[in-house]
Structures are given as C-alpha cells and as structure tokens.
Scaffold this motif. Structure first.
Motif, PDB file in Angstrom:
ATOM      1  N   GLY A 189       7.614  13.745   8.576  1.00 40.66           N
ATOM      2  CA  GLY A 189       6.176  13.955   8.601  1.00 40.66           C
ATOM      3  C   GLY A 189       5.711  15.110   7.762  1.00 40.66           C
ATOM      4  O   GLY A 189       4.526  15.492   7.831  1.00 40.66           O
ATOM      5  N   GLU A 190       6.601  15.698   6.968  1.00 40.23           N
ATOM      6  CA  GLU A 190       6.211  16.805   6.101  1.00 40.23           C
ATOM      7  C   GLU A 190       5.607  16.255   4.817  1.00 40.23           C
ATOM      8  O   GLU A 190       5.961  15.172   4.350  1.00 40.23           O
ATOM      9  N   LYS A 191       4.706  17.011   4.234  1.00 43.17           N
ATOM     10  CA  LYS A 191       4.044  16.597   3.010  1.00 43.17           C
ATOM     11  C   LYS A 191       4.463  17.522   1.878  1.00 43.17           C
ATOM     12  O   LYS A 191       4.081  18.697   1.856  1.00 43.17           O
ATOM     13  N   PRO A 192       5.259  17.028   0.924  1.00 34.93           N
ATOM     14  CA  PRO A 192       5.681  17.887  -0.186  1.00 34.93           C
ATOM     15  C   PRO A 192       4.508  18.247  -1.081  1.00 34.93           C
ATOM     16  O   PRO A 192       3.527  17.501  -1.192  1.00 34.93           O
ATOM     17  N   ALA A 193       4.613  19.401  -1.732  1.00 40.75           N
ATOM     18  CA  ALA A 193       3.550  19.841  -2.639  1.00 40.75           C
ATOM     19  C   ALA A 193       3.431  18.913  -3.839  1.00 40.75           C
ATOM     20  O   ALA A 193       2.354  18.742  -4.397  1.00 40.75           O
TER      21      ALA A 193
END
Length: 327
Positions: A299-303
C-alpha cells in the motif's frame, strides 16, 4: 569527426550498471527493509517474459527469484514463464496467474499497448503489476533500461566508426517500448549525418537468434553492400553474425544492445564483426522491480513509478575487463 561515445573508461562499465540500485533513493525505497514478517501476506510472485531462449530474460527471472528470497523470505513462491512473444499466450498466462492467486506480476510485455486489457483485469483483482524491461499500458509501475539512450550510444559509436558515411541496416524487433525506443535513439543519431544512408528497418526480426539469422540472410540478398548493422538485442546480432559467416560477407560490422556474455565473448575475438554492445543490468532491474512490487503490495506509494536504469557502451577494448551479468 569527434563525438562523445558515452563510454566511461576501462573497468568502470559494471560499476555504472550498479548505479541502477542507487535509483532506489529517488523512489524512496532504499531505506525500507523488507523482512519476511513485513511481507507475511505476500505468497506468490509471477514472472512473464518474452522468450526464455534469450539469456537476458533468464537472468531477469533469476534476479526476481533472488530478490524475492532476500526481500520477502524463502516461503514466497516465484513462477517464471515464457510467452514466446505471443500476445494471446501472454494474455492467457496473466489470466491463469489471476486464478492461481499471484500477488505480484513482474511483466515483460510482448506488446506494449495491446496487453493493457489483461493488465487491467489483473489489477482489478488486487494484483500488483510491475512492467519490466518494456513498458506495459495499465501497469502499476515500470522498471526499464534507458532504451533510447542505448540506441543513441550504439549508433553514435557506429557513425563515428564509419566516419559519418555509409549504408546502415537496422534489424528491428517486436512492437514493444524497448525496441521502439532503441530504434528511435539509433535513428536520431544516424540521421544527423548526411553521408549515412539508412536501409529499410520495418521488418520484425523477432528479437531472437533465428530471427536475426533469417532477416540478415534476406537483407544481404537485397543489399550487395552494407557498412554497418544495428540490432535491437544481442540474440538478433548473433543470428546476423551467423548469416554473414555463411554468406562470406566481411564488409560490415555489428553494434547491438544487451551486454550479454555471448556478445562480450565475440567482442573479445580478434577480427570479429561485433564492434559494440550497450550493456544492461537484468539482475538490478529485477531487484528494483521486486522492491517496487512489494512496496505497492503493502500500500505504499513510490515517489516515481517509472525508473529508467543507466546503460553503458561496451566495445572490444573494454570487453576484457567486463564482469557484468551472468559472470
């Protein structure tokens, strides 16, 4: 004529490729330590590549397996399959992976745009899709080489070696972003020289040894003289070299993309037609793809959702020091 070849000096090629791992800082992933506990809900990773007869894709698959063990633990299963550059087959494989409960798909698409419906179906089920080596419409994220730069480096070197004049053949490949961008990069360099004539490059040579052999055989019949050949990958180049051997054609040299052990061995061979190959980093690419896939799965959003890894020109004078993929 003096133009920058893009080379980095003897003994530095592999170090440049390793810089791809530093790109994790740009996507805010490098500082994240993925342990088996953190990825406890991650059970399966699938890998689909165009052709396991291509050593690059073999290394990519091995790289995914190694990265999965390191980042997610040995209990996470990894399944690697070849699509044989067949769109229908790859579409069916994606649907099968959905049924099998694959959590992350590392996808080397056989068609950059036409694969989109299958990718969107997979993502609708919660699967994370990371396009690797080539772009895939609808993917969650993408990790590729800087393919336009690869074409530029190879054909800038070719133009310099030709002194800015001669008849040049491009052996094209499947309709995927990596091939399209390599050819575009090559053409952008060669068309800057009024003395270079580009021969037709519309035929898909399949990205394989057999395809390179067949295409080069046909092209030599059509063209009694060729000064330089750019091929979209090393298997195609190897096939073209075999065709030239059989025909007894010695007047041209070959530049390519991949940096495979086979191509580098040919570069080391005195009198070879192989003049250069632009080296990629399949293991580094696989590691980045798995890291991005795990981050997205959590659920992490990479830059950044598109990473283009650096490439480097490998010529005969640097080949003896090359310790790249597979070595």
């Amino acid at each position: 004529m003096s133009r920058n070849s893009g080379s980095t000096g003897r003994g530095t090629a592999w170090q440049l490729l390793r810089r791809g791992r530093l790109l994790l800082q740009a996507v805010a992933l490098a500082a994240t330590a993925f342990t088996a506990a953190e990825a406890r809900d991650l059970k399966a990773i699938g890998v689909l590549v165009g052709d396991l007869g291509n050593p690059f894709f073999v290394e990519l698959g091995k790289g995914v397996e190694a990265a999965a063990r390191e980042l997610a633990g040995p209990e996470v299963g990894v399944t690697v399959r070849s699509s044989g550059y067949d769109l229908d087959r790859q579409t069916a494989q994606i649907d099968e992976f959905v049924k099998d409960g694959i959590d992350i798909l590392i996808l080397n698409a056989v068609d950059t745009t036409k694969i989109e419906p299958a990718v969107l179906r997979a993502r609708a089920t919660g699967m994370v899709v990371v396009a690797t080596d080539v772009k895939a419409a609808g993917a969650s994220a993408t990790v590729t080489s800087d393919n336009r730069q690869a074409g530029k480096l190879a054909c800038r070197y070719m133009a310099g070696r030709l002194g800015g004049k001669g008849e040049v053949l491009i052996l094209n490949g499947p309709p995927v972003s990596s091939v399209i961008e390599r050819v575009a990069g090559c053409r952008s360099e060669l068309t800057a020289f009024a003395g270079i004539t580009l021969l037709p490059d519309d035929e898909d040579c399949g990205g394989s040894l057999d395809g390179g052999l067949a295409c080069m055989t046909a092209m030599m019949v059509k063209h009694p003289h060729i000064d330089g050949v750019f091929t979209i990958n090393d298997p195609t180049a190897t096939g073209a070299n075999i065709a030239a051997d059989r025909a007894g054609r010695q007047e041209f040299f070959i530049v390519s993309v991949d940096g495979s052990p086979v191509a580098v061995d040919l570069l080391r061979n005195p009198g070879t037609r192989f003049a250069a190959t632009v080296a990629q980093n399949p293991k580094g690419m696989a590691e980045l793809a798995v890291q991005m896939g795990i981050a997205l799965f959590k659920g992490e959003k990479p830059a950044e959702t598109l990473i283009e890894m650096p490439v480097t020109l490998m010529t005969a004078d640097k080949a003896k020091d090359y310790t790249g993929w597979g070595r």
